[in-house]
Scaffold this active site. Structure first.
Site, PDB file in Angstrom:
ATOM      1  N   MET A 154      -8.482   3.437   8.354  1.00 31.66           N
ATOM      2  CA  MET A 154      -7.719   2.250   7.956  1.00 31.66           C
ATOM      3  C   MET A 154      -6.907   1.701   9.117  1.00 31.66           C
ATOM      4  O   MET A 154      -6.689   2.375  10.129  1.00 31.66           O
ATOM      5  CB  MET A 154      -6.814   2.576   6.785  1.00 31.66           C
ATOM      6  CG  MET A 154      -7.507   2.431   5.457  1.00 31.66           C
ATOM      7  SD  MET A 154      -6.330   2.505   4.121  1.00 31.66           S
ATOM      8  CE  MET A 154      -7.328   1.820   2.810  1.00 31.66           C
ATOM      9  N   GLY A 155      -6.407   0.506   8.927  1.00 27.85           N
ATOM     10  CA  GLY A 155      -5.598  -0.174   9.940  1.00 27.85           C
ATOM     11  C   GLY A 155      -6.002  -1.637   9.943  1.00 27.85           C
ATOM     12  O   GLY A 155      -6.921  -2.032  10.630  1.00 27.85           O
ATOM     13  N   ARG A 156      -5.309  -2.384   9.098  1.00 28.86           N
ATOM     14  CA  ARG A 156      -5.679  -3.788   8.867  1.00 28.86           C
ATOM     15  C   ARG A 156      -5.647  -4.595  10.152  1.00 28.86           C
ATOM     16  O   ARG A 156      -6.617  -5.243  10.502  1.00 28.86           O
ATOM     17  CB  ARG A 156      -4.708  -4.373   7.843  1.00 28.86           C
ATOM     18  CG  ARG A 156      -5.342  -5.279   6.879  1.00 28.86           C
ATOM     19  CD  ARG A 156      -4.373  -5.739   5.858  1.00 28.86           C
ATOM     20  NE  ARG A 156      -3.186  -4.897   5.765  1.00 28.86           N
ATOM     21  CZ  ARG A 156      -2.244  -5.070   4.878  1.00 28.86           C
ATOM     22  NH1 ARG A 156      -2.346  -6.028   4.017  1.00 28.86           N
ATOM     23  NH2 ARG A 156      -1.179  -4.293   4.855  1.00 28.86           N
ATOM     24  N   ASP A 159       4.900  -4.862   5.861  1.00 29.82           N
ATOM     25  CA  ASP A 159       5.242  -6.245   6.243  1.00 29.82           C
ATOM     26  C   ASP A 159       5.365  -7.188   5.044  1.00 29.82           C
ATOM     27  O   ASP A 159       6.314  -7.972   4.963  1.00 29.82           O
ATOM     28  CB  ASP A 159       4.253  -6.783   7.297  1.00 29.82           C
ATOM     29  CG  ASP A 159       2.791  -6.606   6.931  1.00 29.82           C
ATOM     30  OD1 ASP A 159       2.505  -6.068   5.844  1.00 29.82           O
ATOM     31  OD2 ASP A 159       1.932  -7.014   7.730  1.00 29.82           O
ATOM     32  N   ARG A 214       1.003  -5.036  -5.004  1.00 32.96           N
ATOM     33  CA  ARG A 214       1.165  -6.207  -4.138  1.00 32.96           C
ATOM     34  C   ARG A 214       1.328  -7.375  -5.106  1.00 32.96           C
ATOM     35  O   ARG A 214       0.355  -7.800  -5.727  1.00 32.96           O
ATOM     36  CB  ARG A 214      -0.057  -6.408  -3.250  1.00 32.96           C
ATOM     37  CG  ARG A 214      -0.365  -5.232  -2.327  1.00 32.96           C
ATOM     38  CD  ARG A 214      -1.530  -5.556  -1.405  1.00 32.96           C
ATOM     39  NE  ARG A 214      -2.162  -4.366  -0.871  1.00 32.96           N
ATOM     40  CZ  ARG A 214      -1.764  -3.711   0.223  1.00 32.96           C
ATOM     41  NH1 ARG A 214      -0.721  -4.129   0.904  1.00 32.96           N
ATOM     42  NH2 ARG A 214      -2.405  -2.650   0.662  1.00 32.96           N
ATOM     43  N   THR A 221       4.414   2.669   5.450  1.00 33.03           N
ATOM     44  CA  THR A 221       3.020   2.221   5.544  1.00 33.03           C
ATOM     45  C   THR A 221       2.289   3.146   6.511  1.00 33.03           C
ATOM     46  O   THR A 221       2.854   3.530   7.542  1.00 33.03           O
ATOM     47  CB  THR A 221       2.893   0.770   6.042  1.00 33.03           C
ATOM     48  OG1 THR A 221       1.542   0.557   6.512  1.00 33.03           O
ATOM     49  CG2 THR A 221       3.825   0.418   7.181  1.00 33.03           C
ATOM     50  N   GLY A 259       0.841  -1.209   0.000  1.00 30.32           N
ATOM     51  CA  GLY A 259       0.000   0.000   0.000  1.00 30.32           C
ATOM     52  C   GLY A 259       0.866   1.246   0.000  1.00 30.32           C
ATOM     53  O   GLY A 259       1.837   1.332   0.750  1.00 30.32           O
ATOM     54  N   ASP A 262       2.583  -0.459  11.786  1.00 29.17           N
ATOM     55  CA  ASP A 262       2.411  -1.793  12.370  1.00 29.17           C
ATOM     56  C   ASP A 262       3.647  -2.677  12.201  1.00 29.17           C
ATOM     57  O   ASP A 262       3.547  -3.829  11.779  1.00 29.17           O
ATOM     58  CB  ASP A 262       1.176  -2.479  11.753  1.00 29.17           C
ATOM     59  CG  ASP A 262       1.292  -2.612  10.238  1.00 29.17           C
ATOM     60  OD1 ASP A 262       2.197  -1.991   9.651  1.00 29.17           O
ATOM     61  OD2 ASP A 262       0.487  -3.345   9.644  1.00 29.17           O
ATOM     62  N   ARG A 278     -17.304  16.497  13.328  1.00 28.21           N
ATOM     63  CA  ARG A 278     -17.794  17.009  14.622  1.00 28.21           C
ATOM     64  C   ARG A 278     -18.700  18.237  14.411  1.00 28.21           C
ATOM     65  O   ARG A 278     -19.718  18.380  15.075  1.00 28.21           O
ATOM     66  CB  ARG A 278     -16.617  17.379  15.529  1.00 28.21           C
ATOM     67  CG  ARG A 278     -17.061  18.005  16.844  1.00 28.21           C
ATOM     68  CD  ARG A 278     -15.891  18.510  17.636  1.00 28.21           C
ATOM     69  NE  ARG A 278     -15.085  17.428  18.179  1.00 28.21           N
ATOM     70  CZ  ARG A 278     -15.450  16.656  19.197  1.00 28.21           C
ATOM     71  NH1 ARG A 278     -16.620  16.827  19.779  1.00 28.21           N
ATOM     72  NH2 ARG A 278     -14.667  15.697  19.635  1.00 28.21           N
ATOM     73  N   ARG A 333      19.464  10.574  -3.992  1.00 27.78           N
ATOM     74  CA  ARG A 333      20.472  11.624  -3.779  1.00 27.78           C
ATOM     75  C   ARG A 333      21.629  11.130  -2.914  1.00 27.78           C
ATOM     76  O   ARG A 333      22.775  11.547  -3.117  1.00 27.78           O
ATOM     77  CB  ARG A 333      19.807  12.874  -3.215  1.00 27.78           C
ATOM     78  CG  ARG A 333      18.836  13.438  -4.261  1.00 27.78           C
ATOM     79  CD  ARG A 333      18.651  14.898  -4.196  1.00 27.78           C
ATOM     80  NE  ARG A 333      17.889  15.339  -5.370  1.00 27.78           N
ATOM     81  CZ  ARG A 333      17.189  16.442  -5.426  1.00 27.78           C
ATOM     82  NH1 ARG A 333      17.141  17.251  -4.388  1.00 27.78           N
ATOM     83  NH2 ARG A 333      16.549  16.782  -6.530  1.00 27.78           N
ATOM     84  N   ASP A 372       0.023   2.330   8.414  1.00 19.39           N
ATOM     85  CA  ASP A 372      -0.518   1.581   9.561  1.00 19.39           C
ATOM     86  C   ASP A 372       0.352   1.621  10.823  1.00 19.39           C
ATOM     87  O   ASP A 372      -0.121   1.292  11.903  1.00 19.39           O
ATOM     88  CB  ASP A 372      -0.742   0.116   9.167  1.00 19.39           C
ATOM     89  CG  ASP A 372      -1.924  -0.042   8.223  1.00 19.39           C
ATOM     90  OD1 ASP A 372      -2.686   0.923   8.055  1.00 19.39           O
ATOM     91  OD2 ASP A 372      -2.071  -1.133   7.651  1.00 19.39           O
TER      92      ASP A 372
HETATM   93  O1  F6P Z   1      -1.406   0.198   3.675  1.00 14.62           O
HETATM   94  C1  F6P Z   1      -2.059  -0.580   4.631  1.00 14.62           C
HETATM   95  C2  F6P Z   1      -3.510  -0.469   4.430  1.00 14.62           C
HETATM   96  O2  F6P Z   1      -3.763   0.883   4.413  1.00 14.62           O
HETATM   97  C3  F6P Z   1      -4.441  -1.154   5.419  1.00 14.62           C
HETATM   98  O3  F6P Z   1      -4.742  -0.431   6.560  1.00 14.62           O
HETATM   99  C4  F6P Z   1      -5.651  -1.484   4.561  1.00 14.62           C
HETATM  100  O4  F6P Z   1      -6.373  -2.548   5.071  1.00 14.62           O
HETATM  101  C5  F6P Z   1      -5.009  -1.822   3.282  1.00 14.62           C
HETATM  102  O5  F6P Z   1      -3.849  -1.018   3.179  1.00 14.62           O
HETATM  103  C6  F6P Z   1      -5.861  -1.685   2.060  1.00 14.62           C
HETATM  104  O6  F6P Z   1      -5.075  -1.587   0.930  1.00 14.62           O
HETATM  105  P1  F6P Z   1      -5.501  -1.925  -0.550  1.00 14.62           P
HETATM  106  O7  F6P Z   1      -6.911  -1.474  -0.690  1.00 14.62           O
HETATM  107  O8  F6P Z   1      -4.554  -1.162  -1.382  1.00 14.62           O
HETATM  108  O9  F6P Z   1      -5.348  -3.391  -0.702  1.00 14.62           O
END
Ligand code: F6P
Length: 328
Positions: free
Chosen positions: A175-177, A108, A77, A131, A16, A135, A160, A30, A133
């Site tokens: 987000m945050g897998r 990762d 990916r 990333t 991502g 993570d 708000r 550079r 995330d």
């Molecule tokens: O980059 C990590 C992340 O943002 C996750 O939090 C999310 O689940 C995932 O990528 C989604 O990525 P994509 O839609 O590109 O597969």
């Protein structure tokens, strides 16, 4: 591959995208030029390595990108790189283009690929954590996280405004897998009432109690920040469940999703990426390989790829405690 003097370094972004990746590419290119090494850019991550989508870069190819989101090298990916045949073709291209070492910018999945590849073909690889995330083990912050948190916080601020005008309960999904880091930090920054994260789950009953408590204290609206936890859109089901038990407010859901992956990187991300890019090149020249660069307590840190990506334990429960105290 025999160990030989590094004369050409390939850089790529994978997985991502994250704001600040361009600043990292610029720094790698550079730094290469500074040390008289030829930099080459590999497009679309491992897919481009397999396809031979590779070109020489210069100081000028990375002009005017430090402030830009996304990645000029594109990202992917790669499924093919998970196969031995894909990695063999990738290595043939490494030889064909005379690449002596790689800088992998990603998360990762990127580092798991790098670990296998560098072990199979003895090619030096160092990683830069890119990333949103945050993570990974071995760094306080990953590139892109600060920007994503700032984007989330400013979006929550806007929600708000409308939530309080209409006395509404909003579920805002970020987000945050596998990680609640974006959720928790943006929730504290924007003063949300509750944060739902995969690390320390809260059930619907607990959440309803918390919201009832807030309503009892005359809150005219409430904001709940929800980490997607690998199930984008699950805040919709959650909102429905909560609404069945607690209908004090009109309930709405906003999913921020990929909005958090874009935009101009913050100063913190630009500086982090610049520092890591230079260190990546210098560490390859000092014969380091198989490690991710991190910054811990403002000091450079090297973490083997397998440790950076396994049993990630960087969740700061103190932040959850702070959020709880402040959300009354
Ligand atoms: O980059 C990590 C992340 O943002 C996750 O939090 C999310 O689940 C995932 O990528 C989604 O990525 P994509 O839609 O590109 O597969």
């Amino acid at each position: 591959m025999e160990t030989r003097k590094i004369q050409k370094i390939g850089v790529f972004t994978s997985g991502g995208d994250a704001p600040g990746m361009n600043a990292a590419i610029r720094a790698v290119v550079r730094a290469c030029i500074h040390y008289d090494i030829k930099p080459v850019g590999i497009y679309r991550g491992y897919d481009g390595l397999i396809a031979g989508d590779i070109e020489e870069l210069s100081s000028r190819s990375v002009s005017n990108i430090i402030q830009r989101g996304g990645t000029i090298l594109k990202s992917a990916r790669s499924m093919e790189f998970k196969t031995p045949e894909g990695r063999k073709t990738a290595f043939e291209n490494i030889q064909k283009f005379g690449i002596d070492a790689l800088v992998a910018i990603g998360g990762d999945g990127t580092f798991r690929g790098a670990q296998i590849f560098s072990a199979e073909y003895n090619i030096p690889v160092v990683g830069i954590p890119g990333t949103i995330d945050n993570d990974l083990n071995g760094t306080d912050f990953t590139i892109g996280y600060d920007t994503a948190v700032n984007t989330a916080a400013s979006a929550i601020d806007k929600i708000r405004d409308t939530a309080s005008s209409h006395n509404r309960l909003f579920f805002i999904e970020v987000m945050g897998r596998h990680s609640g880091q974006i959720a928790l930090r943006s929730s504290i920054a924007a003063g949300a009432e509750a944060t739902l994260i995969p690390e320390i789950p809260m059930n619907v009953e607990e959440l309803v109690n918390l919201l009832e408590h807030g309503a009892g204290r005359k809150k005219s609206s409430s904001l709940v920040v929800v980490a997607e936890g690998g199930k984008p859109g699950h805040s919709i089901d959650l909102a429905r469940e909560v609404n069945e038990r607690f209908n004090h407010y009109d309930t709405k859901v906003t999913i921020l999703g990929h909005l958090l992956r874009g935009g101009s990187p913050t100063v913190a991300d630009r500086v982090l990426a610049s520092r890591m890019g230079v260190v990546a090149v210098e560490s390859l020249l000092n014969n380091k390989s198989g490690v991710m660069i991190g910054i811990v307590n403002n000091q450079v840190n090297f973490t083997p790829f397998d440790h950076a990506t396994t049993n990630v334990d960087n969740f700061d429960s103190e932040m959850l405690r702070i959020a709880g105290i402040l959300s009354v």
